[in-house]
Write a protein that holds these residues in place. Structure first.
Motif, PDB file in Angstrom:
ATOM      1  N   SER A  58      21.010 -40.203 -46.145  1.00 56.85           N
ATOM      2  CA  SER A  58      20.466 -41.555 -45.984  1.00 56.85           C
ATOM      3  C   SER A  58      19.044 -41.426 -45.434  1.00 56.85           C
ATOM      4  O   SER A  58      18.699 -40.391 -44.856  1.00 56.85           O
ATOM      5  CB  SER A  58      21.323 -42.365 -45.012  1.00 56.85           C
ATOM      6  OG  SER A  58      21.206 -41.837 -43.715  1.00 56.85           O
ATOM      7  N   ALA A  59      18.238 -42.483 -45.596  1.00 56.73           N
ATOM      8  CA  ALA A  59      16.845 -42.387 -45.141  1.00 56.73           C
ATOM      9  C   ALA A  59      16.747 -42.109 -43.632  1.00 56.73           C
ATOM     10  O   ALA A  59      15.993 -41.210 -43.227  1.00 56.73           O
ATOM     11  CB  ALA A  59      16.078 -43.634 -45.535  1.00 56.73           C
ATOM     12  N   PRO A  60      17.505 -42.831 -42.778  1.00 55.54           N
ATOM     13  CA  PRO A  60      17.422 -42.509 -41.349  1.00 55.54           C
ATOM     14  C   PRO A  60      17.878 -41.083 -41.034  1.00 55.54           C
ATOM     15  O   PRO A  60      17.272 -40.399 -40.220  1.00 55.54           O
ATOM     16  CB  PRO A  60      18.350 -43.546 -40.695  1.00 55.54           C
ATOM     17  CG  PRO A  60      18.388 -44.670 -41.663  1.00 55.54           C
ATOM     18  CD  PRO A  60      18.320 -44.048 -43.019  1.00 55.54           C
ATOM     19  N   SER A  61      18.962 -40.634 -41.689  1.00 50.32           N
ATOM     20  CA  SER A  61      19.398 -39.263 -41.402  1.00 50.32           C
ATOM     21  C   SER A  61      18.427 -38.251 -42.017  1.00 50.32           C
ATOM     22  O   SER A  61      18.264 -37.135 -41.498  1.00 50.32           O
ATOM     23  CB  SER A  61      20.825 -39.010 -41.883  1.00 50.32           C
ATOM     24  OG  SER A  61      20.934 -39.286 -43.253  1.00 50.32           O
ATOM     25  N   ALA A  62      17.761 -38.634 -43.117  1.00 44.14           N
ATOM     26  CA  ALA A  62      16.725 -37.760 -43.686  1.00 44.14           C
ATOM     27  C   ALA A  62      15.559 -37.632 -42.707  1.00 44.14           C
ATOM     28  O   ALA A  62      14.946 -36.568 -42.603  1.00 44.14           O
ATOM     29  CB  ALA A  62      16.249 -38.308 -45.022  1.00 44.14           C
ATOM     30  N   ALA A  63      15.276 -38.716 -41.982  1.00 44.43           N
ATOM     31  CA  ALA A  63      14.210 -38.667 -40.968  1.00 44.43           C
ATOM     32  C   ALA A  63      14.554 -37.617 -39.919  1.00 44.43           C
ATOM     33  O   ALA A  63      13.698 -36.831 -39.497  1.00 44.43           O
ATOM     34  CB  ALA A  63      14.046 -40.037 -40.313  1.00 44.43           C
ATOM     35  N   VAL A  64      15.820 -37.584 -39.527  1.00 48.46           N
ATOM     36  CA  VAL A  64      16.273 -36.587 -38.549  1.00 48.46           C
ATOM     37  C   VAL A  64      16.162 -35.186 -39.153  1.00 48.46           C
ATOM     38  O   VAL A  64      15.698 -34.245 -38.505  1.00 48.46           O
ATOM     39  CB  VAL A  64      17.736 -36.873 -38.116  1.00 48.46           C
ATOM     40  CG1 VAL A  64      18.275 -35.749 -37.250  1.00 48.46           C
ATOM     41  CG2 VAL A  64      17.810 -38.193 -37.369  1.00 48.46           C
ATOM     42  N   ALA A  71      18.224 -38.479 -51.484  1.00 50.99           N
ATOM     43  CA  ALA A  71      18.769 -38.436 -52.847  1.00 50.99           C
ATOM     44  C   ALA A  71      19.164 -37.012 -53.225  1.00 50.99           C
ATOM     45  O   ALA A  71      20.194 -36.788 -53.867  1.00 50.99           O
ATOM     46  CB  ALA A  71      17.735 -38.968 -53.833  1.00 50.99           C
ATOM     47  N   GLN A  72      18.353 -36.069 -52.794  1.00 51.46           N
ATOM     48  CA  GLN A  72      18.644 -34.654 -53.081  1.00 51.46           C
ATOM     49  C   GLN A  72      19.967 -34.239 -52.431  1.00 51.46           C
ATOM     50  O   GLN A  72      20.818 -33.610 -53.066  1.00 51.46           O
ATOM     51  CB  GLN A  72      17.514 -33.812 -52.515  1.00 51.46           C
ATOM     52  CG  GLN A  72      17.439 -32.422 -53.062  1.00 51.46           C
ATOM     53  CD  GLN A  72      16.226 -31.703 -52.482  1.00 51.46           C
ATOM     54  OE1 GLN A  72      15.901 -31.823 -51.313  1.00 51.46           O
ATOM     55  NE2 GLN A  72      15.550 -30.965 -53.312  1.00 51.46           N
ATOM     56  N   ALA A  73      20.109 -34.643 -51.156  1.00 53.99           N
ATOM     57  CA  ALA A  73      21.342 -34.282 -50.445  1.00 53.99           C
ATOM     58  C   ALA A  73      22.544 -34.966 -51.086  1.00 53.99           C
ATOM     59  O   ALA A  73      23.605 -34.353 -51.257  1.00 53.99           O
ATOM     60  CB  ALA A  73      21.224 -34.684 -48.978  1.00 53.99           C
ATOM     61  N   ALA A  74      22.369 -36.240 -51.461  1.00 54.85           N
ATOM     62  CA  ALA A  74      23.483 -36.976 -52.077  1.00 54.85           C
ATOM     63  C   ALA A  74      23.882 -36.338 -53.403  1.00 54.85           C
ATOM     64  O   ALA A  74      25.068 -36.221 -53.711  1.00 54.85           O
ATOM     65  CB  ALA A  74      23.080 -38.434 -52.281  1.00 54.85           C
ATOM     66  N   ALA A  75      22.878 -35.912 -54.176  1.00 53.20           N
ATOM     67  CA  ALA A  75      23.171 -35.278 -55.469  1.00 53.20           C
ATOM     68  C   ALA A  75      23.934 -33.973 -55.263  1.00 53.20           C
ATOM     69  O   ALA A  75      24.878 -33.668 -55.995  1.00 53.20           O
ATOM     70  CB  ALA A  75      21.871 -35.009 -56.221  1.00 53.20           C
ATOM     71  N   GLU A  76      23.529 -33.224 -54.231  1.00 56.13           N
ATOM     72  CA  GLU A  76      24.230 -31.968 -53.953  1.00 56.13           C
ATOM     73  C   GLU A  76      25.661 -32.230 -53.505  1.00 56.13           C
ATOM     74  O   GLU A  76      26.583 -31.492 -53.845  1.00 56.13           O
ATOM     75  CB  GLU A  76      23.479 -31.177 -52.886  1.00 56.13           C
ATOM     76  CG  GLU A  76      22.256 -30.479 -53.455  1.00 56.13           C
ATOM     77  CD  GLU A  76      21.349 -29.921 -52.385  1.00 56.13           C
ATOM     78  OE1 GLU A  76      21.755 -29.862 -51.219  1.00 56.13           O
ATOM     79  OE2 GLU A  76      20.209 -29.563 -52.728  1.00 56.13           O
ATOM     80  N   ARG A  77      25.818 -33.319 -52.747  1.00 62.04           N
ATOM     81  CA  ARG A  77      27.160 -33.644 -52.275  1.00 62.04           C
ATOM     82  C   ARG A  77      28.077 -34.041 -53.429  1.00 62.04           C
ATOM     83  O   ARG A  77      29.276 -33.757 -53.400  1.00 62.04           O
ATOM     84  CB  ARG A  77      27.099 -34.816 -51.283  1.00 62.04           C
ATOM     85  CG  ARG A  77      26.549 -34.413 -49.944  1.00 62.04           C
ATOM     86  CD  ARG A  77      26.505 -35.590 -49.010  1.00 62.04           C
ATOM     87  NE  ARG A  77      25.998 -35.198 -47.706  1.00 62.04           N
ATOM     88  CZ  ARG A  77      26.031 -35.989 -46.641  1.00 62.04           C
ATOM     89  NH1 ARG A  77      26.505 -37.198 -46.738  1.00 62.04           N
ATOM     90  NH2 ARG A  77      25.555 -35.575 -45.493  1.00 62.04           N
TER      91      ARG A  77
END
Lengths: 420, 263
Positions: free
Chosen positions: A159-165, A303-309
C-alpha cells in the motif's frame, strides 16, 4: 450443528456504510448477547475498518434476522444491512475465516494487520465464543501464521503508506527513533505518519498553512505545531518529511529548503510527497543526499509488491484448503459421537417397543423362546447399525462426516442438541 | 591433504556465490540460514586446508588466505549488519581467488627460513586480514553507490529490495576502513620486523610505493574520522584508496614479476 458467518466487507459495502457497522470492543458483548439470545451456541464478532462479521456456532433460523437487525439499526434511514451482506455456512465459513486471517480476503493482499485484529476479536468475544469457535479462531491464527511463513504473501509493501515505510527503511538503518516533520493536514499524510509511528518514528513537528489545524493534528500525534513558514529551517534536523498540503502548487521549493539541507553534513533526508498536486518542487531531489518520492513512486512500489504477492495466492489457497479439511475432520469427529449415540438409542427404543408388542401377542411362548426372540431383536439391530456406524466414523475421520450426519438427523428426526 | 579441504571450500564458496546472485536472476532469495550456513561450512573446510599449509609464503597461499578472510568478513557482515548483499561481491571474489590459488598451486615455493618463520606468518596473516578489511570497505562503498543511484533514480528493482539500507552500508564502510587501516599498518610494521629479524630483502620501490599507498589509505580514513565525511563522498574516497592499493600491487608485480612474494 453448523458454523455460519454473516457480515459485510469492503467488497460488498462502501466505506460510509462499513464505518456505521464498525463496533468498538466495548460494544461487542452486547451485540453478541442479542444474537446468542436469538438462538446460537457461540459467537465471535470481528469488526475492522474493512469488515464486520458475526461468526456463529449452531445458529437457529432466527439468528440471521437478528444479525441483520443489529446492523440495520446502525445503518439507519430504514435501510437493510442484508442488502450489503453475505452469508457463508459450514466449510465455506471456516474457509472464509482462514482466508481473512491469511490476508487473502484483505483489501491489500497479504496485509498482516488483520492477524492481530482476528486475535483481538477472539479475545474480546472469548466469553461468548463457545468451544467450537474457540478452536476455529485458534486454528485461524495458526493458518494465518503458516501462510505468512510458508509463502511470500506478506512480503514487500503493498500500500502507499506502507511503501512509504519501505522506502524510508531502504535509507535508514533503523526507523525507530527517527524524527519526522509533517507538512499539511491531508488524510494520506496522517495515515503514512501513523504507519511510520508504528515503526518507532517520532513525529516531532506538524506544519500547516493554518496554525490551528496544525495544532489539532500535532496534539493527536504528540508533536509540536508550526506554520509553514517556520518549517523550512527544520529541514536541517528532520530525517523524514511527509507532505500532504492542499496547495495548488509546490510549496517545498529549492530556494526554501536548500540552505537548511546544506547544513545536514551529508545525513540523508527522505521526503515523501503525498500531495496531489505535488507539494515538492522536483528540483529539490537534486540536492545531495535528499531522496524525494511522490505518490506515483510509492504506488509503483506498492504495485510491485502486490504483483509479487499475487504469485503466492495458489500456495496460500492450498494451505487454507488443507487446514479447512483438518478443522472439518476435527469438527466431524466432534459431532458424530453424540449423534450416533442418539441414533442408537432411538432405534433401540423402537426395537424395545415393537418387541414388547410382539411378545404380548405371543404370550404362549416359553420364557426361553421369549429370551431367544429378544436376543434376536438385539442382534438384528446391531447388524443393521454396524455398517452405518462404521461408515459414519470413517467419514468423520476423513472430514466428510458432517453431511452424512445431517442426512441421518433429517431421515430419523434426530433434533436433540448435544454439546460438542 | 591440503587440496581436498581447499576443493571442498571452493565448491561451497561457488554455491554461496550462486545463492547470493540468484535473486538478481529473478529467483527466490535463499533462506538466511542457508545463505549464511553454506559460506560458513566452506570457511570451516578452508580453515582446515590453510592450517595444513606448510608455508604461507608465495602468492597462492596468500590468495587462499585472502579468500578465507573475505568469507569470514562476509559472514560477520551478514551476522552483525544483516548485509547479505556483501556476498554478491565476496562470493565470486573468494571463489575466484581460491580457484586461482589452486591453479597456481599451494605447494610451498620457498622453505621458511629459520628465525623468521613466526614473524613471516604474523606479518602475512595481519597484512592479508587488513587487506581483506579494505576490500570489505570497498565492497560496502560500491554497494552504497549502487543503492544510492537506484534510490535517486527511483528504480525499485532487485538492488532496492535486496541491498541493505544506505546508512547501514555507510556504517559498514566506516567500520571496515577504520579497523582495516590500523591492521594494514600493523602488518607493515611486522614486515619491518621480518626484515630486521631475518634480513629479508625488500626493494626500495616496494617501500616507497607501499608508503604512498599507506598515505592514501590514511587520507581516506582521515576524511572520515577527522572531517566527518559520510555517504557518497566517503564511499568515493574509500574506493579511490582501495584502487590505489590494487594499482600499486599490479604495478609492482609488473615491475618485478615472480611468485615468491605476495608484494
Amino acid at each position: 450443528m453448523s458454523i455460519t458467518v454473516l457480515g459485510v466487507n469492503h467488497r460488498t459495502a462502501p466505506l460510509e456504510v462499513r464505518e456505521r457497522f464498525a463496533h468498538e470492543p466495548r460494544e461487542v458483548p452486547a451485540s453478541l448477547a442479542r444474537v446468542l439470545a436469538a438462538g446460537a451456541r457461540g459467537g465471535v464478532l470481528l469488526s475492522t475498518c474493512n469488515r464486520t462479521e458475526f461468526y456463529l456456532a449452531e445458529p437457529d433460523e432466527a439468528v440471521p434476522d437478528a444479525v441483520w437487525a443489529i446492523l440495520s439499526e446502525r445503518l439507519g434511514g430504514g435501510r437493510s444491512a442484508s442488502d450489503y451482506g453475505y452469508t457463508r455456512r459450514d466449510r465455506d465459513a471456516v474457509r472464509h475465516l482462514y482466508r481473512v486471517s491469511a490476508g487473502l480476503d484483505a483489501m491489500i493482499l497479504g496485509e498482516s494487520q488483520i492477524q492481530g485484529q482476528v486475535r483481538d476479536a477472539w479475545e474480546t468475544s472469548k466469553a461468548q465464543a463457545g468451544p467450537v469457535l474457540h478452536r476455529l479462531f485458534q486454528s485461524a491464527l495458526l493458518v494465518g501464521a503458516r501462510v505468512r511463513s510458508e509463502t511470500g504473501l506478506a512480503t514487500g509493501a503493498a500500500s502507499a503508506p506502507s511503501a512509504a515505510v519501505a522506502v524510508a527503511a531502504r535509507i535508514f538503518t533503523r526507523l525507530a527513533g527517527r524524527s519526522a516533520l509533517i507538512l499539511g493536514a491531508g488524510d494520506m499524510a496522517e495515515l503514512a505518519a501513523t504507519c511510520l509511528a508504528s515503526e518507532g518514528v517520532r513525529v516531532t513537528l506538524v506544519a500547516n498553512r493554518t496554525y490551528e489545524r496544525a495544532r489539532a493534528i500535532a496534539e493527536q500525534l504528540g508533536a509540536r505545531a508550526l506554520t509553514l513558514d517556520e518549517a523550512w529551517e527544520h529541514f536541517t534536523h528532520a530525517d523524514i518529511v511527509l507532505t500532504s498540503t492542499a496547495a495548488p502548487h509546490a510549496v517545498v521549493t529549492w530556494d526554501r529548503v536548500a540552505p537548511a539541507v546544506a547544513r545536514r553534513q551529508g545525513r540523508p533526508l527522505c521526503i515523501l510527497d503525498l500531495g496531489m498536486p505535488r507539494d515538492v518542487e522536483p528540483a529539490v531531489a537534486q540536492l545531495e543526499n535528499v531522496f524525494l518520492y511522490d505518490i506515483d513512486d510509492l504506488q509503483a512500489v506498492a504495485a510491485q509488491a502486490a504483483a509479487e504477492r499475487r504469485d503466492d495466492i495458489p500456495a496460500a489457497e492450498r494451505i487454507v484448503g488443507e487446514e479447512v479439511e483438518r478443522f472439518w475432520a476435527w469438527y466431524g469427529g466432534l459431532v458424530v459421537v453424540p449423534v450416533l449415540k442418539e441414533f442408537r438409542e432411538r432405534l433401540d427404543q423402537v426395537r424395545a417397543a415393537e418387541l414388547e408388542r410382539a411378545l404380548r401377542r405371543l404370550s404362549h411362548l416359553s420364557p426361553d423362546d421369549r429370551g431367544e426372540i429378544e436376543h434376536f431383536s438385539h442382534t438384528l439391530l446391531n447388524k443393521f447399525l454396524h455398517q452405518p456406524t462404521i461408515a459414519l466414523k470413517e467419514a468423520a475421520q476423513a472430514g466428510r462426516g458432517y453431511g452424512m450426519l445431517e442426512a441421518l438427523k433429517r431421515l430419523f428426526g434426530l433434533e436433540r442438541r448435544d454439546d460438542p | 591433504m591440503v587440496l581436498v579441504p581447499h576443493l571442498i571450500a571452493l565448491g561451497l564458496y561457488a554455491l554461496a556465490a550462486a545463492l547470493a546472485l540468484a535473486p538478481f536472476a529473478g529467483l527466490r532469495p535463499a533462506p538466511r540460514a542457508l545463505g549464511l550456513g553454506v559460506p560458513l561450512l566452506g570457511l570451516a573446510a578452508h580453515v582446515i586446508g590453510v592450517a595444513r599449509l606448510t608455508s604461507f609464503l608465495g602468492v597462492a597461499p596468500t590468495l587462499s588466505m585472502l579468500a578465507l578472510f573475505l568469507v569470514a568478513l562476509q559472514a560477520a557482515s551478514e551476522g552483525l549488519f544483516r548485509a547479505s548483499a556483501v556476498g554478491v561481491f565476496t562470493g565470486p571474489l573468494a571463489t575466484g581467488l581460491l580457484g586461482l590459488a589452486l591453479l597456481i598451486g599451494l605447494a610451498p615455493e620457498a622453505p621458511p627460513a629459520s628465525g623468521r618463520g613466526a614473524w613471516s606468518i604474523l606479518h602475512i596473516t595481519v597484512s592479508v586480514f587488513g587487506l581483506a578489511m579494505l576490500a570489505l570497505a570497498f565492497i560496502a562503498a560500491a554497494l552504497y553507490l549502487l543503492q544510492f543511484r537506484e534510490l535517486k533514480a527511483k528504480r525499485f528493482g532487485p538492488v532496492f529490495r535486496l541491498f541493505p539500507p544506505l546508512e547501514r552500508l555507510d556504517q559498514l564502510n566506516h567500520l571496515s576502513l577504520v579497523l582495516g587501516f590500523p591492521t594494514v599498518t600493523l602488518g607493515v610494521l611486522l614486515g619491518f620486523g621480518v626484515r630486521y629479524a631475518g634480513g629479508a630483502s625488500v626493494d626500495a620501490a616496494q617501500v616507497v610505493w607501499g608508503m604512498l599507498t599507506w598515505v592514501v589509505l590514511g587520507w581516506a580514513v582521515g576524511v572520515r574520522v577527522v572531517r566527518h565525511w559520510a555517504g557518497r563522498r566517503a564511499a568515493f574516497a574509500s574506493i579511490a584508496s582501495f584502487a590505489a592499493v590494487l594499482l600499486v600491487y599490479v604495478a609492482l608485480k609488473l615491475a618485478a614479476p615472480g611468485t615468491q612474494r605476495f608484494l
